[in-house]
Write an enzyme that holds these catalytic residues in place. Sequence first.
Site, PDB file in Angstrom:
ATOM      1  N   GLU A  50     122.318  11.013 -43.067  1.00  0.00           N
ATOM      2  CA  GLU A  50     121.832  10.979 -44.457  1.00  0.00           C
ATOM      3  C   GLU A  50     121.752  12.423 -44.925  1.00  0.00           C
ATOM      4  O   GLU A  50     120.980  13.227 -44.379  1.00  0.00           O
ATOM      5  CB  GLU A  50     120.460  10.293 -44.566  1.00  0.00           C
ATOM      6  N   ASP A 125     121.284  16.555 -55.750  1.00  0.00           N
ATOM      7  CA  ASP A 125     121.242  17.316 -57.002  1.00  0.00           C
ATOM      8  C   ASP A 125     122.656  17.284 -57.595  1.00  0.00           C
ATOM      9  O   ASP A 125     123.616  17.628 -56.902  1.00  0.00           O
ATOM     10  CB  ASP A 125     120.817  18.769 -56.713  1.00  0.00           C
TER      11      ASP A 125
HETATM   12  C1  LIG Z   1     116.851  15.148 -55.562  1.00  0.00           C
HETATM   13  S1  LIG Z   1     116.415  15.397 -53.900  1.00  0.00           S
HETATM   14  C2  LIG Z   1     116.691  13.796 -53.164  1.00  0.00           C
HETATM   15  C3  LIG Z   1     115.927  13.624 -51.883  1.00  0.00           C
HETATM   16  C4  LIG Z   1     115.953  12.220 -51.299  1.00  0.00           C
HETATM   17  N1  LIG Z   1     117.282  11.836 -50.856  1.00  0.00           N
HETATM   18  C5  LIG Z   1     115.427  11.239 -52.293  1.00  0.00           C
HETATM   19  O1  LIG Z   1     116.227  10.485 -52.864  1.00  0.00           O
HETATM   20  O2  LIG Z   1     114.207  11.193 -52.505  1.00  0.00           O
HETATM   21  C6  LIG Z   1     117.766  16.333 -53.260  1.00  0.00           C
HETATM   22  C7  LIG Z   1     117.520  16.805 -51.840  1.00  0.00           C
HETATM   23  O3  LIG Z   1     118.654  17.456 -51.348  1.00  0.00           O
HETATM   24  C8  LIG Z   1     118.266  18.626 -50.656  1.00  0.00           C
HETATM   25  N2  LIG Z   1     119.405  19.530 -50.741  1.00  0.00           N
HETATM   26  C9  LIG Z   1     120.056  19.916 -51.858  1.00  0.00           C
HETATM   27  N3  LIG Z   1     121.095  20.706 -51.538  1.00  0.00           N
HETATM   28  C10 LIG Z   1     121.094  20.824 -50.187  1.00  0.00           C
HETATM   29  C11 LIG Z   1     121.910  21.506 -49.247  1.00  0.00           C
HETATM   30  N4  LIG Z   1     122.961  22.230 -49.640  1.00  0.00           N
HETATM   31  N5  LIG Z   1     121.596  21.410 -47.956  1.00  0.00           N
HETATM   32  C12 LIG Z   1     120.538  20.673 -47.529  1.00  0.00           C
HETATM   33  N6  LIG Z   1     119.737  20.003 -48.371  1.00  0.00           N
HETATM   34  C13 LIG Z   1     120.013  20.069 -49.676  1.00  0.00           C
HETATM   35  C14 LIG Z   1     117.028  19.116 -51.351  1.00  0.00           C
HETATM   36  O4  LIG Z   1     116.213  19.915 -50.510  1.00  0.00           O
HETATM   37  C15 LIG Z   1     116.358  17.795 -51.731  1.00  0.00           C
HETATM   38  O5  LIG Z   1     115.445  17.341 -50.749  1.00  0.00           O
END
Ligand SMILES: C[S@@+](CC[C@H](N)C(=O)[O-])C[C@H]1O[C@@H](n2cnc3c(N)ncnc32)[C@H](O)[C@@H]1O
Length: 224
Positions: A50, A125
């Site tokens: 995931e 994101d």
């Molecule tokens: C909008 S949140 C969604 C989190 C979770 N999947 C949810 O739906 O509640 C986006 C997540 O992606 C992580 N994230 C974004 N870009 C990332 C990257 N390049 N590497 C690791 N994590 C990343 C952020 O830290 C964040 O927790």
Amino acid sequence: MGKNKLKRFAENATFDHVFQPVQKELVEVDHEMKGKWHSFFKNDHPITLELGCGGGEYTVDLAKRYPERNYIGIDIKGARLWKGARIAYDEKLTNIAFIRTRIHNITSFFNQEDGIDELWITFPDPQPREGKSKKRLTSLALLEKYREFAHKNCIVHLKTDSRFLFDYTLHEVIKAEGLKLHTMSEDVYQDYNSGPLVEVQTFYEKIWLKDGLKIHYLQFTLFP
Ligand SMILES: C[S@@+](CC[C@H](N)C(=O)[O-])C[C@H]1O[C@@H](n2cnc3c(N)ncnc32)[C@H](O)[C@@H]1O
């Protein structure tokens, strides 16, 4: 930094199933678990990742539903993935691990030996600015990285509130690359009434649903 965050970081450090490499280590050498995840799980079951897992709602739920598979949640934010790590610890779920790292380092953690045949990308994101397109978790640049370690039959699930990311992935990635589209939905709660797609709601998904947003879904092959 808040006390709560520090407490979560400290607890992550005590968990055997949470891997938090120092960034510098990955630039110089691969992570020691690369190609060895089956020895961590003590079985040769296939693995689902995931990506951008946040609190790891899918990782935890799918691991309970499908004990014959292993699940690894990956996120850069340790205080977020602590939530899933804590549940796995409390409920003694042995088919779960978490890695705190940037997805861009992902090839340092896995190779073909690891048996990865499924990716869930949950509410990433959308990174709508063109200059940030390589940061989209469904960008071709990142798909190329996933292909370095994933099996030829690997399936990708994208669940998103972002119409922009849905359209980008459908047209500029799936169609442009000749990937096979298994399923698409512009509104999962209208199109499905059972299964993990609608029975699991992530932290961010609940926020977007309260705001009245529709939840989109694409399921496609990683390789043409
Ligand atoms: C909008 S949140 C969604 C989190 C979770 N999947 C949810 O739906 O509640 C986006 C997540 O992606 C992580 N994230 C974004 N870009 C990332 C990257 N390049 N590497 C690791 N994590 C990343 C952020 O830290 C964040 O927790």
